[in-house]
Design an enzyme around this catalytic site. Structure first.
Site, PDB file in Angstrom:
ATOM      1  N   ASP A 153       0.860  -1.190   0.000  1.00 54.78           N
ATOM      2  CA  ASP A 153       0.000   0.000   0.000  1.00 54.78           C
ATOM      3  C   ASP A 153       0.894   1.237   0.000  1.00 54.78           C
ATOM      4  O   ASP A 153       2.094   1.155   0.221  1.00 54.78           O
ATOM      5  CB  ASP A 153      -0.993  -0.033   1.157  1.00 54.78           C
ATOM      6  CG  ASP A 153      -0.325  -0.043   2.516  1.00 54.78           C
ATOM      7  OD1 ASP A 153       0.868   0.255   2.592  1.00 54.78           O
ATOM      8  OD2 ASP A 153      -1.007  -0.353   3.508  1.00 54.78           O
ATOM      9  N   PHE A 196      -2.830   5.893   4.050  1.00 47.90           N
ATOM     10  CA  PHE A 196      -3.768   5.619   5.147  1.00 47.90           C
ATOM     11  C   PHE A 196      -3.058   5.693   6.500  1.00 47.90           C
ATOM     12  O   PHE A 196      -3.574   6.264   7.460  1.00 47.90           O
ATOM     13  CB  PHE A 196      -4.416   4.244   4.959  1.00 47.90           C
ATOM     14  CG  PHE A 196      -5.358   3.865   6.061  1.00 47.90           C
ATOM     15  CD1 PHE A 196      -6.632   4.418   6.127  1.00 47.90           C
ATOM     16  CD2 PHE A 196      -4.973   2.974   7.054  1.00 47.90           C
ATOM     17  CE1 PHE A 196      -7.509   4.079   7.162  1.00 47.90           C
ATOM     18  CE2 PHE A 196      -5.838   2.639   8.083  1.00 47.90           C
ATOM     19  CZ  PHE A 196      -7.106   3.195   8.140  1.00 47.90           C
ATOM     20  N   ASP A 207      -2.454   8.313  -1.930  1.00 50.32           N
ATOM     21  CA  ASP A 207      -3.742   9.008  -1.851  1.00 50.32           C
ATOM     22  C   ASP A 207      -3.957   9.544  -0.441  1.00 50.32           C
ATOM     23  O   ASP A 207      -3.239   9.199   0.486  1.00 50.32           O
ATOM     24  CB  ASP A 207      -4.887   8.065  -2.238  1.00 50.32           C
ATOM     25  CG  ASP A 207      -5.078   6.917  -1.251  1.00 50.32           C
ATOM     26  OD1 ASP A 207      -4.092   6.539  -0.580  1.00 50.32           O
ATOM     27  OD2 ASP A 207      -6.193   6.383  -1.149  1.00 50.32           O
ATOM     28  N   ASP A 212      -7.936  -7.212   1.604  1.00 50.62           N
ATOM     29  CA  ASP A 212      -6.930  -7.462   2.639  1.00 50.62           C
ATOM     30  C   ASP A 212      -7.493  -6.973   3.954  1.00 50.62           C
ATOM     31  O   ASP A 212      -8.341  -6.085   3.985  1.00 50.62           O
ATOM     32  CB  ASP A 212      -5.643  -6.692   2.334  1.00 50.62           C
ATOM     33  CG  ASP A 212      -5.795  -5.218   2.684  1.00 50.62           C
ATOM     34  OD1 ASP A 212      -5.325  -4.810   3.763  1.00 50.62           O
ATOM     35  OD2 ASP A 212      -6.430  -4.473   1.911  1.00 50.62           O
ATOM     36  N   CYS A 262     -12.350 -28.553   9.732  1.00 48.73           N
ATOM     37  CA  CYS A 262     -11.162 -27.786   9.333  1.00 48.73           C
ATOM     38  C   CYS A 262      -9.915 -28.668   9.338  1.00 48.73           C
ATOM     39  O   CYS A 262      -9.740 -29.502  10.226  1.00 48.73           O
ATOM     40  CB  CYS A 262     -10.980 -26.603  10.285  1.00 48.73           C
ATOM     41  SG  CYS A 262      -9.547 -25.581   9.882  1.00 48.73           S
ATOM     42  N   CYS A 319      -6.699 -27.388   9.267  1.00 49.64           N
ATOM     43  CA  CYS A 319      -5.498 -26.646   9.689  1.00 49.64           C
ATOM     44  C   CYS A 319      -4.847 -27.375  10.873  1.00 49.64           C
ATOM     45  O   CYS A 319      -5.487 -28.178  11.545  1.00 49.64           O
ATOM     46  CB  CYS A 319      -5.859 -25.207  10.067  1.00 49.64           C
ATOM     47  SG  CYS A 319      -6.462 -25.021  11.767  1.00 49.64           S
ATOM     48  N   CYS A 342      -6.717 -27.355  14.294  1.00 46.94           N
ATOM     49  CA  CYS A 342      -7.899 -28.221  14.388  1.00 46.94           C
ATOM     50  C   CYS A 342      -7.533 -29.705  14.277  1.00 46.94           C
ATOM     51  O   CYS A 342      -8.161 -30.555  14.912  1.00 46.94           O
ATOM     52  CB  CYS A 342      -8.912 -27.855  13.316  1.00 46.94           C
ATOM     53  SG  CYS A 342      -9.655 -26.225  13.588  1.00 46.94           S
ATOM     54  N   HIS A 357      -5.103 -20.941  11.988  1.00 43.78           N
ATOM     55  CA  HIS A 357      -6.487 -21.357  11.774  1.00 43.78           C
ATOM     56  C   HIS A 357      -7.285 -20.254  11.067  1.00 43.78           C
ATOM     57  O   HIS A 357      -8.011 -20.526  10.102  1.00 43.78           O
ATOM     58  CB  HIS A 357      -7.181 -21.712  13.096  1.00 43.78           C
ATOM     59  CG  HIS A 357      -8.660 -21.868  12.930  1.00 43.78           C
ATOM     60  ND1 HIS A 357      -9.252 -23.037  12.491  1.00 43.78           N
ATOM     61  CD2 HIS A 357      -9.676 -20.966  13.038  1.00 43.78           C
ATOM     62  CE1 HIS A 357     -10.550 -22.854  12.367  1.00 43.78           C
ATOM     63  NE2 HIS A 357     -10.843 -21.604  12.702  1.00 43.78           N
TER      64      HIS A 357
END
Length: 376
Positions: free
Chosen positions: A93, A97, A147, A267, A305, A307, A310, A336
């Site tokens: 970015d 911001f 910006d 994101d 799940c 992962c 889990c 996870h």
């Protein structure tokens, strides 16, 4: 011969789109969720683990990296990909911001922003030209225009002023970016929640011409309803044949709603930050692992799940290591959450390709409405 940056739109279902962005460092399947690696690391994760969740691309941060360790140092050490050992594409970015939200004593002019570092108080200036230079030194694959993103609520006059300044900065960003084969520059639409301003911004960006287009200035306090109101028309103002990126979003239902309205990339720090604070995303909504109800629960966070958290650990163990402030708690819960987010994206990509996105969306909301599994 450098591979060109291209976007191939493979399927649409209603406004939802699935496709592939090709870069010299690999393909990005869209809709894509980009884990945030603010300071050249996705917090509590090894790069290989991030890739194992299914992430094709991660995000780095111009503001944080220019302050520490500096873009010049990263360049000397071989660029951001080598520095952080991530081989896939990276989007950076522009820093705008963070300057608005984090920096102290900032002064905004037509030229750019002068500000004091939140780390040590040192003075810095960020302009469109300097932002492009920093992102070139980092070697990111997708570069964002510099910006100004005003925090909402703001007056219409303030939002209009910031948007028009951002459009002038977009033109300067494009000129400073120059000709960089294999690298992409994205323009950022601003305009708050005002349709006329959003449309004016989109027309200005299209006249300049970019490799992709972001919808900026949302998820800054306006609420989901107002955000969806903007997304009902904003993506339609942008070219069909370029990626559309909604910056800084968000919660799972924000993401699904954005994809339903024509967004390709997102994101957010939410899955990683939530992992470190004990908030866990599952098919049945959010689980707070801190709660005492998990202390004796031998079941996994999510039966379906795959992962490591889990597959290999119980809710009781995750509750224990979180309460004991063990580092493995952040690692497992972050893994996870990122796995859940990437599974969400894969589910949407498949549903769009097969023309059943509306049914998928209905099932997603119905399952989340059930809430967590009953306590033992």
């Amino acid at each position: 011969m450098t591979v060109a940056f291209t976007f191939d739109l493979k399927a649409t279902d209603g406004k939802a789109r699935s496709g592939v962005i090709s870069t010299p460092r690999g393909e990005i399947r869209t809709p894509a969720f980009m884990p945030v690696g603010t300071a050249a690391t996705v917090k509590a994760m090894m790069p290989d683990s991030v890739a194992a969740t299914g992430a094709d691309i991660i995000l780095g941060n111009t503001y944080h990296l220019m302050l520490r360790p500096t873009a010049e140092r990263i360049d000397r050490l071989g660029g951001l990909h080598r520095f952080m050992n991530w081989q896939g594409p990276i989007l950076t970015d522009s820093g705008g911001f963070q300057v608005m939200s984090l920096a102290e004593l900032r002064k905004l002019t037509e030229e750019g922003v002068t500000f004091k570092s939140h780390i040590d108080g040192s003075r810095h200036t960020l302009t469109p030209e300097r932002s492009m230079e920093i992102q070139r030194l980092l070697g990111s694959d997708i570069v964002m225009c510099f910006d100004e993103c005003p925090a909402l609520p703001a007056t219409d006059a303030e939002v209009a002023r910031a948007m028009r300044l951002s459009m002038r900065w977009a033109e300067r960003s494009k000129a400073a970016f120059g000709d960089r084969p294999g690298h992409a520059l994205f323009g950022i639409m601003q305009g708050g929640v005002t349709r006329e301003l959003r449309e004016e911004s989109a027309e200005a960006l299209k006249a300049i011409g970019f490799d992709g287009y972001a919808v900026g200035g949302l998820a800054v306090g306006e609420g989901q309803e107002a955000m969806f109101d903007v997304l009902d028309y904003a993506p339609d103002c942008l070219p069909v044949d370029k990626p559309r990126y909604l910056m800084g979003v968000g919660k799972p239902d924000d993401i699904v709603g954005a994809v339903a309205r024509g967004i390709d990339m997102m994101d957010c720090v939410l899955p990683t930050r939530s992992g470190r604070t004990g908030q866990v995303f599952t098919r049945r909504g959010v689980v707070n692992i801190k709660n005492a109800r998990h202390a004796d629960d031998p079941r996994p966070l999510d039966e379906q799940c795959t992962c490591p958290a889990c597959r290999n650990y119980s809710r009781a163990y995750l509750h224990h290591v979180f309460r004991a402030q063990e580092i493995i708690a952040s690692m497992l819960l972050t893994w996870h959450n990122l796995h859940y987010y990437q599974e969400l994206m894969a589910g949407m990509r498949a549903a769009i390709a097969e023309g059943r996105f509306a049914d998928w969306q209905e099932a997603f909301h119905a399952q989340r409405a059930q809430g967590d599994i009953p306590p033992l």
